[in-house]
Design an enzyme around this catalytic site. Structure first.
Site, short mmCIF file in Angstrom:
data_model
loop_
_atom_site.label_atom_id
_atom_site.label_comp_id
_atom_site.label_asym_id
_atom_site.label_seq_id
_atom_site.Cartn_x
_atom_site.Cartn_y
_atom_site.Cartn_z
N SER A 137 2.64 -29.99 15.68
CA SER A 137 1.92 -28.75 15.98
C SER A 137 0.58 -28.83 15.27
O SER A 137 0.53 -29.03 14.05
CB SER A 137 2.73 -27.56 15.47
OG SER A 137 2.00 -26.37 15.59
N LYS A 144 1.54 -30.05 20.32
CA LYS A 144 1.40 -28.60 20.49
C LYS A 144 0.06 -28.22 19.89
O LYS A 144 -0.21 -28.51 18.72
CB LYS A 144 2.55 -27.90 19.80
CG LYS A 144 2.40 -26.41 19.68
CD LYS A 144 3.72 -25.77 19.29
CE LYS A 144 3.55 -24.79 18.16
NZ LYS A 144 4.85 -24.22 17.74
N LYS A 161 -2.61 -25.17 19.05
CA LYS A 161 -2.75 -23.73 18.89
C LYS A 161 -4.00 -23.26 19.64
O LYS A 161 -5.04 -23.93 19.59
CB LYS A 161 -2.90 -23.39 17.41
CG LYS A 161 -1.66 -23.71 16.59
CD LYS A 161 -0.58 -22.68 16.80
CE LYS A 161 0.60 -22.93 15.87
NZ LYS A 161 1.63 -21.91 16.01
N ASP A 215 0.29 -23.04 22.02
CA ASP A 215 0.94 -21.91 21.34
C ASP A 215 -0.12 -20.87 21.02
O ASP A 215 -1.08 -21.15 20.29
CB ASP A 215 1.63 -22.39 20.05
CG ASP A 215 2.45 -21.28 19.38
OD1 ASP A 215 2.47 -20.14 19.90
OD2 ASP A 215 3.09 -21.56 18.34
N GLU A 226 3.58 -21.23 24.67
CA GLU A 226 4.45 -20.53 23.72
C GLU A 226 3.85 -19.16 23.37
O GLU A 226 2.67 -19.06 23.04
CB GLU A 226 4.58 -21.40 22.46
CG GLU A 226 5.56 -20.90 21.43
CD GLU A 226 5.71 -21.92 20.28
OE1 GLU A 226 5.42 -23.11 20.47
OE2 GLU A 226 6.11 -21.49 19.18
N ASP A 284 8.83 -17.33 21.18
CA ASP A 284 8.96 -17.56 19.74
C ASP A 284 9.10 -16.18 19.07
O ASP A 284 10.22 -15.67 18.94
CB ASP A 284 7.74 -18.35 19.24
CG ASP A 284 7.71 -18.60 17.73
OD1 ASP A 284 8.62 -18.13 17.03
OD2 ASP A 284 6.77 -19.25 17.23
N LYS A 314 13.87 -21.11 15.74
CA LYS A 314 13.54 -21.20 14.32
C LYS A 314 14.70 -20.55 13.59
O LYS A 314 15.01 -19.37 13.84
CB LYS A 314 12.24 -20.46 13.99
CG LYS A 314 10.98 -21.16 14.49
CD LYS A 314 9.73 -20.39 14.09
CE LYS A 314 8.51 -21.03 14.72
NZ LYS A 314 7.30 -20.19 14.59
O1 OSB Z 1 4.14 -20.25 15.87
O2 OSB Z 1 5.32 -21.98 15.71
C1 OSB Z 1 4.54 -21.18 15.20
C2 OSB Z 1 3.58 -22.35 11.68
C3 OSB Z 1 3.58 -21.15 11.00
C4 OSB Z 1 3.86 -19.99 11.69
C5 OSB Z 1 4.13 -20.02 13.06
C6 OSB Z 1 4.14 -21.22 13.73
C7 OSB Z 1 3.82 -22.40 13.04
C8 OSB Z 1 3.72 -23.70 13.69
C9 OSB Z 1 3.86 -24.91 12.78
O3 OSB Z 1 3.45 -23.89 14.85
C10 OSB Z 1 5.09 -25.68 13.01
C11 OSB Z 1 5.30 -26.67 11.90
O4 OSB Z 1 4.63 -27.71 11.90
O5 OSB Z 1 6.13 -26.41 11.01
MG MG Z 2 4.99 -20.37 17.78
#
Ligand code: OSB
Ligand code: MG
Length: 369
Positions: A135, A161, A163, A188, A213, A238, A262
């Site tokens: 990510s 992924k 952002k 995301d 996402e 999510d 998660k």
């Molecule tokens: O939305 O998935 C998310 C990290 C912190 C809060 C929300 C998210 C994330 C990530 C990082 O996308 C995922 C990771 O590398 O742990």
């Molecule tokens: Mg997310």
């Protein structure tokens, strides 16, 4: 098992690279670790909160308070035959999923050790190896993002992924697509859009994303259902899903087609297994999300990913992507094929560096039975 003592450690660990999402930027990770012990075993769990209530309402402070005043005393009060029991024992506290999950995770670690099984097997998992992706946060320029993707491709990651947020979306993703061709790529949004952005969201269909996402509000499953009817790209939920009850409704409404699991957001491993099972039944693929975990939470993520419904690569990248030095030994590593070997020792399966944790903790408390 009868828990004899539960300890909570508050940690602040510097991230190697700041992580920016549509809701803010994190330079340090602030979270809690749970150490639980019985007469024979020690188990570890991670409370995947943040300092600020931006991803969810839970913070380090709320989790400390709920653990101290309710969850830890309830866990110590009487024997636990199976970790699943904690869902009912904790139910009077509404929400606070991450606080519940951290403590329940330590109990699952002990339970697996009692069975002499790696945690993944104790959860019903079967894989010896899992596929992971990475990510990548919002970078200040396209060039910086492209550099990141290139670096992580070189390290073996096979799913990216990215952002996004309003203004840093279509063109940013298009630049990655242009430079790297048919890599497995997704976006995301962390709830940064509304249905007013439908034209933009529909344009993302051109980019052949694996999924988008959580495009809409953190508490929504109605508008997501309307949006999904308009998009070819699958929506992955999510923020909106906090357990099997939310999930059942989202499936019925068609609010998406994929679930990010998660463990913290769903209230623990038992609730994550239930959510996984509901998704399998509904034909929704699942994958394991991340909260920038330390090694302890990371090993819990590896374990849950061994369940059969985890058919898409997750966000469980290597320890070295986040930390100069992780708190487990050995650290979590990713092969040049983008895979992680699942540990075969009992419980979470790696040594937890307790001395390092005690020296890093800026706060610590213990409660005894
Ligand atoms: O939305 O998935 C998310 C990290 C912190 C809060 C929300 C998210 C994330 C990530 C990082 O996308 C995922 C990771 O590398 O742990
Ligand atoms: Mg997310």
């Amino acid at each position: 098992m009868q828990l004899l003592q539960v300890e909570i450690f508050a940690l602040r660990m510097r991230l190697k690279h700041p992580f920016e999402t549509s809701f803010g930027r994190e330079d340090d990770r602030e979270f809690l670790l749970v150490r639980a012990e019985t007469a024979d075993f020690v188990g570890w769990g991670e409370v995947t909160v943040s300092r600020d209530p931006f991803y969810s309402y839970e913070t380090v402070a709320t989790a400390q308070s709920v653990l101290h005043d309710y969850l830890v005393p309830w866990a110590l009060a009487k024997p636990i035959e199976h970790p699943d029991e904690l869902v009912g024992r904790f139910a009077q506290v509404r929400g606070h999923q991450m606080a519940k999950a951290g403590l329940e995770g330590a109990v699952w670690d002990i339970y697996a050790q009692e069975l002499g099984l790696p945690l993944g097997r104790a959860l019903g998992g079967t894989r010896d190896e899992i596929e992971v992706g990475i990510s990548i946060g919002i970078e200040s320029t396209d060039e910086l993002l492209l550099k990141q993707v290139e670096r992580f491709l070189g390290e073996g990651y096979r799913r990216f992924k990215i952002k996004i947020k309003p203004g840093v979306d279509y063109d940013r993703l298009k630049a990655v697509r242009r430079q790297f061709g048919p890599i497995r790529m997704m976006a995301d949004a962390n709830s940064a859009y509304t249905l007013d952005d439908l034209p933009l969201l529909k344009r993302l269909d051109e980019l052949d994303l694996m999924m988008i996402e959580q495009p809409l509000s953190y508490d929504d499953i109605i508008d997501h259902a309307s949006l999904q009817r308009e998009l070819r790209t699958p929506i992955c939920l999510d923020e909106s899903i906090h357990g099997p009850a939310d999930l059942r409704k989202a499936i019925a409404l068609g609010s998406g087609r994929i679930l990010n699991i998660k463990i913290g957001r769903l209230g623990g491993l038992s609730q994550s297994i239930k959510s996984h099972d509901l998704c399998v039944e509904a034909g929704w693929p699942v994958w394991c999300g991340g909260m920038l975990e330390s090694g302890v939470g990371r090993l819990h993520n590896v374990a849950i990913t061994t369940l059969p419904g985890f058919t898409l690569p997750g966000d469980t990248a290597a320890s070295s992507r986040y930390w100069q030095e992780d708190i487990i030994e050995p650290e979590v590593t990713v092969s040049d094929k983008g895979t992680i070997r699942v540990p075969d020792a009992p419980g979470i399966g790696h040594h937890v560096r307790e001395d390092l944790i005690r020296s890093l903790a800026h706060a610590h408390w213990a409660m005894r039975n």
